[in-house]
Design a protein around this motif. Structure first.
Motif, PDB file in Angstrom:
ATOM      1  N   VAL A  24       0.819  -1.202   0.018  1.00  0.00           N
ATOM      2  CA  VAL A  24      -0.076   0.165   0.044  1.00  0.00           C
ATOM      3  C   VAL A  24       0.866   1.156  -0.029  1.00  0.00           C
ATOM      4  CG1 VAL A  24      -1.818   1.239   1.280  1.00  0.00           C
ATOM      5  CG2 VAL A  24      -1.750  -1.269   1.173  1.00  0.00           C
ATOM      6  N   ALA A  25       2.032   1.268   0.671  1.00  0.00           N
ATOM      7  CA  ALA A  25       2.896   2.367   0.667  1.00  0.00           C
ATOM      8  C   ALA A  25       3.390   2.546  -0.736  1.00  0.00           C
ATOM      9  CB  ALA A  25       3.924   2.120   1.683  1.00  0.00           C
ATOM     10  N   ARG A  26       3.700   1.500  -1.380  1.00  0.00           N
ATOM     11  CA  ARG A  26       4.212   1.598  -2.765  1.00  0.00           C
ATOM     12  C   ARG A  26       3.121   2.305  -3.542  1.00  0.00           C
ATOM     13  NH1 ARG A  26       5.943  -3.499  -3.164  1.00  0.00           N
ATOM     14  NH2 ARG A  26       7.762  -3.847  -2.014  1.00  0.00           N
ATOM     15  N   ASP A  27       1.782   1.897  -3.513  1.00  0.00           N
ATOM     16  CA  ASP A  27       0.683   2.660  -4.180  1.00  0.00           C
ATOM     17  C   ASP A  27       0.616   3.963  -3.885  1.00  0.00           C
ATOM     18  OD1 ASP A  27       0.134   0.222  -5.347  1.00  0.00           O
ATOM     19  OD2 ASP A  27      -1.676  -0.294  -4.168  1.00  0.00           O
ATOM     20  N   ARG A  28       0.905   4.069  -2.741  1.00  0.00           N
ATOM     21  CA  ARG A  28       0.558   5.891  -2.178  1.00  0.00           C
ATOM     22  C   ARG A  28       1.662   6.452  -2.902  1.00  0.00           C
ATOM     23  NH1 ARG A  28      -1.679   7.298   2.615  1.00  0.00           N
ATOM     24  NH2 ARG A  28      -3.822   5.981   2.968  1.00  0.00           N
ATOM     25  N   LEU A  29       2.861   6.037  -2.917  1.00  0.00           N
ATOM     26  CA  LEU A  29       4.291   6.830  -3.685  1.00  0.00           C
ATOM     27  C   LEU A  29       3.660   7.000  -4.930  1.00  0.00           C
ATOM     28  CD1 LEU A  29       6.938   7.645  -3.325  1.00  0.00           C
ATOM     29  CD2 LEU A  29       7.697   5.317  -3.780  1.00  0.00           C
ATOM     30  N   ALA A  30       3.154   5.989  -5.825  1.00  0.00           N
ATOM     31  CA  ALA A  30       2.947   6.170  -7.113  1.00  0.00           C
ATOM     32  C   ALA A  30       1.902   7.243  -7.324  1.00  0.00           C
ATOM     33  CB  ALA A  30       2.502   4.894  -7.720  1.00  0.00           C
ATOM     34  N   GLY A  31       0.632   7.223  -6.429  1.00  0.00           N
ATOM     35  CA  GLY A  31      -0.164   8.255  -6.644  1.00  0.00           C
ATOM     36  C   GLY A  31       0.293   9.773  -6.143  1.00  0.00           C
ATOM     37  N   LEU A  32       1.171   9.625  -5.291  1.00  0.00           N
ATOM     38  CA  LEU A  32       1.840  11.046  -4.910  1.00  0.00           C
ATOM     39  C   LEU A  32       2.731  11.610  -6.099  1.00  0.00           C
ATOM     40  CD1 LEU A  32       2.521  10.515  -1.172  1.00  0.00           C
ATOM     41  CD2 LEU A  32       1.112  12.298  -1.980  1.00  0.00           C
ATOM     42  N   VAL A  33       3.205  10.866  -6.782  1.00  0.00           N
ATOM     43  CA  VAL A  33       4.293  11.470  -8.048  1.00  0.00           C
ATOM     44  C   VAL A  33       3.183  11.800  -9.029  1.00  0.00           C
ATOM     45  CG1 VAL A  33       5.823  10.438  -9.773  1.00  0.00           C
ATOM     46  CG2 VAL A  33       6.092   9.608  -7.487  1.00  0.00           C
ATOM     47  N   ASP A  34       2.322  11.064  -9.187  1.00  0.00           N
ATOM     48  CA  ASP A  34       1.085  11.539 -10.425  1.00  0.00           C
ATOM     49  C   ASP A  34       0.687  12.838  -9.944  1.00  0.00           C
ATOM     50  OD1 ASP A  34       1.416   9.350 -11.891  1.00  0.00           O
ATOM     51  OD2 ASP A  34      -0.148   8.330 -11.191  1.00  0.00           O
ATOM     52  N   GLN A  35       0.397  12.905  -8.406  1.00  0.00           N
ATOM     53  CA  GLN A  35      -0.308  14.237  -7.911  1.00  0.00           C
ATOM     54  C   GLN A  35       0.701  15.237  -8.154  1.00  0.00           C
ATOM     55  OE1 GLN A  35      -1.896  13.215  -4.028  1.00  0.00           O
ATOM     56  NE2 GLN A  35      -1.723  15.385  -3.534  1.00  0.00           N
ATOM     57  N   ALA A  36       1.949  15.220  -7.865  1.00  0.00           N
ATOM     58  CA  ALA A  36       3.129  15.993  -7.935  1.00  0.00           C
ATOM     59  C   ALA A  36       3.008  16.385  -9.509  1.00  0.00           C
ATOM     60  CB  ALA A  36       4.272  15.731  -7.322  1.00  0.00           C
ATOM     61  N   LYS A  37       3.211  15.732 -10.470  1.00  0.00           N
ATOM     62  CA  LYS A  37       3.395  16.050 -11.844  1.00  0.00           C
ATOM     63  C   LYS A  37       2.059  16.829 -12.428  1.00  0.00           C
ATOM     64  CE  LYS A  37       5.969  11.993 -13.212  1.00  0.00           C
ATOM     65  NZ  LYS A  37       6.013  10.817 -14.076  1.00  0.00           N
ATOM     66  N   ASN A  38       1.073  16.374 -12.004  1.00  0.00           N
ATOM     67  CA  ASN A  38      -0.300  17.059 -12.290  1.00  0.00           C
ATOM     68  C   ASN A  38      -0.350  18.553 -12.061  1.00  0.00           C
ATOM     69  OD1 ASN A  38      -1.315  14.752 -13.716  1.00  0.00           O
ATOM     70  ND2 ASN A  38      -2.331  14.063 -12.020  1.00  0.00           N
ATOM     71  N   ALA A  39       0.242  18.742 -10.812  1.00  0.00           N
ATOM     72  CA  ALA A  39       0.204  20.230 -10.459  1.00  0.00           C
ATOM     73  C   ALA A  39       0.957  20.950 -11.406  1.00  0.00           C
ATOM     74  CB  ALA A  39       0.737  20.108  -9.051  1.00  0.00           C
ATOM     75  N   LEU A  40       1.822  20.637 -12.108  1.00  0.00           N
ATOM     76  CA  LEU A  40       2.646  21.507 -13.037  1.00  0.00           C
ATOM     77  C   LEU A  40       2.054  21.595 -14.253  1.00  0.00           C
ATOM     78  CD1 LEU A  40       5.859  19.645 -12.171  1.00  0.00           C
ATOM     79  CD2 LEU A  40       5.113  21.633 -10.899  1.00  0.00           C
ATOM     80  N   SER A  41       0.736  21.238 -14.542  1.00  0.00           N
ATOM     81  CA  SER A  41       0.372  21.285 -15.865  1.00  0.00           C
ATOM     82  C   SER A  41       0.237  22.964 -16.443  1.00  0.00           C
ATOM     83  CB  SER A  41      -1.248  20.955 -15.881  1.00  0.00           C
ATOM     84  OG  SER A  41      -2.057  21.640 -14.955  1.00  0.00           O
ATOM     85  N   THR A  42       0.090  23.806 -15.623  1.00  0.00           N
ATOM     86  CA  THR A  42       0.234  25.154 -16.090  1.00  0.00           C
ATOM     87  C   THR A  42       1.605  25.716 -16.719  1.00  0.00           C
ATOM     88  OG1 THR A  42       0.675  27.381 -15.003  1.00  0.00           O
ATOM     89  CG2 THR A  42      -0.182  25.835 -13.608  1.00  0.00           C
ATOM     90  N   PHE A  43       2.711  25.152 -16.297  1.00  0.00           N
ATOM     91  CA  PHE A  43       4.085  25.185 -16.793  1.00  0.00           C
ATOM     92  C   PHE A  43       4.302  24.698 -18.196  1.00  0.00           C
ATOM     93  CE2 PHE A  43       4.203  25.992 -12.291  1.00  0.00           C
ATOM     94  CZ  PHE A  43       4.489  27.410 -12.144  1.00  0.00           C
ATOM     95  N   GLY A  44       3.529  23.630 -18.492  1.00  0.00           N
ATOM     96  CA  GLY A  44       3.776  22.876 -19.928  1.00  0.00           C
ATOM     97  C   GLY A  44       5.025  22.130 -19.809  1.00  0.00           C
ATOM     98  N   HIS A  45       5.752  22.144 -20.891  1.00  0.00           N
ATOM     99  CA  HIS A  45       6.968  21.550 -21.019  1.00  0.00           C
ATOM    100  C   HIS A  45       8.270  22.009 -20.294  1.00  0.00           C
ATOM    101  CE1 HIS A  45       5.747  18.068 -23.454  1.00  0.00           C
ATOM    102  NE2 HIS A  45       5.206  18.939 -24.315  1.00  0.00           N
ATOM    103  N   ASN A  46       8.175  23.200 -20.109  1.00  0.00           N
ATOM    104  CA  ASN A  46       9.045  23.949 -19.092  1.00  0.00           C
ATOM    105  C   ASN A  46       9.423  23.222 -17.574  1.00  0.00           C
ATOM    106  OD1 ASN A  46       9.347  25.869 -20.827  1.00  0.00           O
ATOM    107  ND2 ASN A  46       8.224  27.536 -20.015  1.00  0.00           N
TER     108      ASN A  46
END
Ligand code: IPE
Ligand code: IPE
Ligand code: MG
Ligand code: MG
Ligand code: MG
Length: 310
Positions: free
Chosen positions: A272-294
């Motif tokens: 479950v900790a591994r799943d949480r980790l993967a979910g948080l990585v997605d969450q972190a990446k999604n937060a950056l959408s306004t910056f595009g490829h930069n």
């Protein structure tokens, strides 16, 4: 951005911080200093040079770069936060804290020197961090220097890293008569981790945003990224403690369970900790959408945090 490009970026950022720290930790006293005792300086250099991933400097640098800011001033902010981090490790390893003998692949500072010197080296690094930020070489704009100072102080102190370290030791049950680990729930563990580790990682991102003069919306998006990244980072650290080998990780492993530390691995189990980790990585990446490829380097950094082996 390829994996090699990312690695090169990480290395270049680490080298820049290393070179600056090397210069800041020279024997010659600065104006206003009377002398720099050789043993203290040697211990501070031992703690700070030649090791560590330099993840917090990397985050400052890559966040500032989003806004086109780079150069020596940014690297000084990197050195400042790395000094806080380095001091936190020196003190975390002390016999009265986690009592560890290996850090960054070599003996901890109190083993290589002695406990009193390690305490003072940590104190020296904590103070140096704010000396660096106060100097106008960090940013010519005093308002930016004050904002950096406040962000770093808030993340490091009572309500941040130091407070989190207190909660971490309390959770072990050290201060109860029976010495049994506290029956912490998940929410308490998340708070403890957000404070002891998350706060400084989030501050690294925030310092980059401050240097970049980020607008409110951008700063909020980056704060979401920083928070998710910080949480992911500590889960990865706890997984490494449970599953890693000291020779690769560069510090002793298996100690969290032995000490009854409150971690998400102990609460939820490895899977479950591994799943949480993967979910948080997605969450972190999604937060950056306004910056595009930069923001691709910051996205890769989230992957790096989860996949790291040391
Ligand atoms: C380790 O931090 C301590 C924690 C905050 C969990 P890092 O894994 O960033 O340590 P270094 O700097 O690379 O040695
Ligand atoms: C320490 O957390 C966090 C700080 C130093 C503030 P840990 O105790 O889990 O770090 P490691 O595993 O010793 O690096
Ligand atoms: Mg600890
Ligand atoms: Mg520790
Ligand atoms: Mg740990």
């Amino acid at each position: 951005m390829t994996q090699d490009d990312f690695r090169a970026r990480l290395d270049r950022n680490a080298d820049a911080t290393e070179a600056l720290l090397d210069g800041l930790l020279r024997p010659d006293p600065l104006p206003g200093e009377l002398a720099r005792p050789a043993r203290l300086l040697e211990a501070m250099r031992y703690a700070m040079l030649g090791g560590g991933k330099r993840l917090r400097p990397h985050l400052v640098t890559e966040t500032a770069r989003l806004f086109g800011r780079e150069g020596d001033g940014v690297t000084r902010a990197c050195a400042a936060i790395e000094c806080i981090h380095g001091y936190s490790l020196v003190h975390d390893d002390l016999p009265a804290m986690d009592d560890d003998e290996l850090r960054r692949g070599k003996p901890t500072v109190h083993r290589a020197f002695d406990v009193a010197t390690a305490i003072l080296a940590g104190d020296g690094l904590l103070t140096l961090a704010f000396d660096i930020l106060a100097d106008d070489a960090t940013d010519r704009d005093a308002e930016i220097r004050v904002a950096l100072t406040l962000a770093l102080a808030r993340a490091s102190g009572i309500g941040g890293m130091v407070g989190g370290q207190m909660l971490d030791l309390e959770a072990e049950g050290r201060f109860t008569p029976e010495g049994r680990p506290l029956a912490n729930g998940e929410a308490e563990t998340l708070k403890l981790q957000a404070m002891k580790t998350g706060a400084l990682l989030a501050a690294a991102v925030d310092m980059g945003a401050i240097i970049g003069r980020a607008g409110g919306e951008q700063r909020r998006a980056l704060a979401t990224y920083g928070r998710a990244l910080g949480q992911a980072f500590q889960i990865a650290d706890d997984l490494l403690d449970a599953e890693g080998e000291a020779a690769t990780v560069g510090k002793a492993t298996g100690k969290d369970a032995a000490k009854g530390k409150s971690t998400l691995v102990s609460h939820l189990g490895l899977a479950v900790a591994r799943d949480r980790l993967a979910g948080l990585v997605d969450q972190a990446k999604n937060a950056l959408s306004t910056f595009g490829h930069n923001a691709d380097t910051l996205r890769k950094t989230a992957d790096f945090v989860a996949e790291r082996r040391s």
